[in-house]
Write a protein that holds these residues in place. Sequence first.
Motif, PDB file in Angstrom:
ATOM      1  N   ASN A  53       0.828  -1.221   0.000  1.00 16.86           N
ATOM      2  CA  ASN A  53       0.000   0.000   0.000  1.00 16.86           C
ATOM      3  C   ASN A  53       0.857   1.263   0.000  1.00 16.86           C
ATOM      4  OD1 ASN A  53       0.776   0.547   2.719  1.00 16.86           O
ATOM      5  ND2 ASN A  53      -0.774  -0.890   3.404  1.00 16.86           N
ATOM      6  N   GLY A  54       0.170   2.385  -0.141  1.00 18.70           N
ATOM      7  CA  GLY A  54       0.853   3.659  -0.306  1.00 18.70           C
ATOM      8  C   GLY A  54       1.517   4.160   0.967  1.00 18.70           C
ATOM      9  N   HIS A 107      -0.614  13.726   1.880  1.00 15.73           N
ATOM     10  CA  HIS A 107      -1.091  12.464   2.463  1.00 15.73           C
ATOM     11  C   HIS A 107      -0.132  11.978   3.556  1.00 15.73           C
ATOM     12  CE1 HIS A 107      -2.395   8.181   2.476  1.00 15.73           C
ATOM     13  NE2 HIS A 107      -3.526   8.634   2.002  1.00 15.73           N
ATOM     14  N   ALA A 142       0.648   8.128  -5.734  1.00 11.81           N
ATOM     15  CA  ALA A 142      -0.535   7.260  -5.568  1.00 11.81           C
ATOM     16  C   ALA A 142      -1.429   7.367  -6.807  1.00 11.81           C
ATOM     17  CB  ALA A 142      -1.309   7.635  -4.313  1.00 11.81           C
ATOM     18  N   ARG A 143      -1.418   8.578  -7.414  1.00 10.74           N
ATOM     19  CA  ARG A 143      -2.177   8.788  -8.661  1.00 10.74           C
ATOM     20  C   ARG A 143      -1.240   9.266  -9.767  1.00 10.74           C
ATOM     21  NH1 ARG A 143      -5.541  11.105  -4.539  1.00 10.74           N
ATOM     22  NH2 ARG A 143      -7.209   9.638  -4.052  1.00 10.74           N
TER      23      ARG A 143
END
Length: 340
Positions: free
Chosen positions: A60-61, A86, A173-174
């Motif tokens: 995961n991030g 984030h 993440a994007r």
Amino acid sequence: MKYHFASDNTSGVCPEAWQAMAEANVGYHPSYGADAITAEACESFRRFFDTDCEVFFVFNGTAANSLALASLCQSYHSVICSDLAHVETDECGAPEFFSNGSKLLTAKSSLGKLDPTDVERLITHRTDLHYPRPKALSLSQSTELGTVYRPGEIAGLCKLAKSHGLHVHMDGARFFNALAAQTATPADLTWKAGVDVLCCGGTKLGMAVTEAVVFFNHDLARDFEYRCKQAGQLCSKMRFISAQWLRILNDDTWRQHAARANGLARKLADGLGQLPGAQILYPVDANAVFARLPETMKSGLKERGWMFYSFIGGGSRLMCSWATTEADVDTFIADAQAWA
Ligand SMILES: *Cc1c(COP(=O)(O)O)cnc(C)c1O
């Protein structure tokens, strides 16, 4: 509940990734990443970025970002990130935890992007040993507000960081949404601009449980596999993760999914923006729409079962993903119109 727009991770796994996992689900393979599919997937990253990078897969991030930042800093260092990042707002202190205490210093941001003047102020305003020394700059691409950095903006921030001895981390993440939003190449947005390490998001793009940590700076990658293992981030059946990456990167599948999500976000913003009382807050560069909606419209939409968050970015956040359809967007706008 209609979770369609709550986040780009409320969608399922895209058919290409699912099929790749099914194809990898045959026979026996070496474990912990020693298999041929993993070697091929890492090669496909090197082709994709057109350079000899080192690639590691985690689940995961939060792990990707924290472990990457920990490899750029000692415990007495600090990381400069945006006040909306984030790593600052949504990772429960994991970057500080995995780095054994490197402090995050938040810089002002404008439309989600780091303000270079404030970054420079943070780097230079204290140089004494009573203050944690800035050693890394972290930027998010696309940003937490759905905007996208252009290559020149990244290069400018990297140049500033490097002139003061800081390494550069990109929370991607994007990343694929940011890439599909412009004509720049993967290399232009990363190592050619000066990025040392990219956390490259798979999950929000449509994959199951994976992010890739891509080091363009080999020195910083030293022993990274040990960090992953110690943090519980080394997948023993790695081939299921690698097979997805191989498929997504090689077939231009990433572009199709990212461009679709971006395009539908644009359509959603265009539709909502025309409703009386609704206001689109930020440029819709990627797959996020932030809107200020009248209270009656918000509650009306929620009554009809639509789920979306209103605690991020000062408005209601609507995220599009690979799974979003034109019909989802049309129905949402029609429902919003009923309360306009
Ligand atoms: C979703 C997201 C992450 C990753 O979060 P995890 O839930 O840990 O996978 C990282 N950075 C940004 C900007 C995100 O939106």
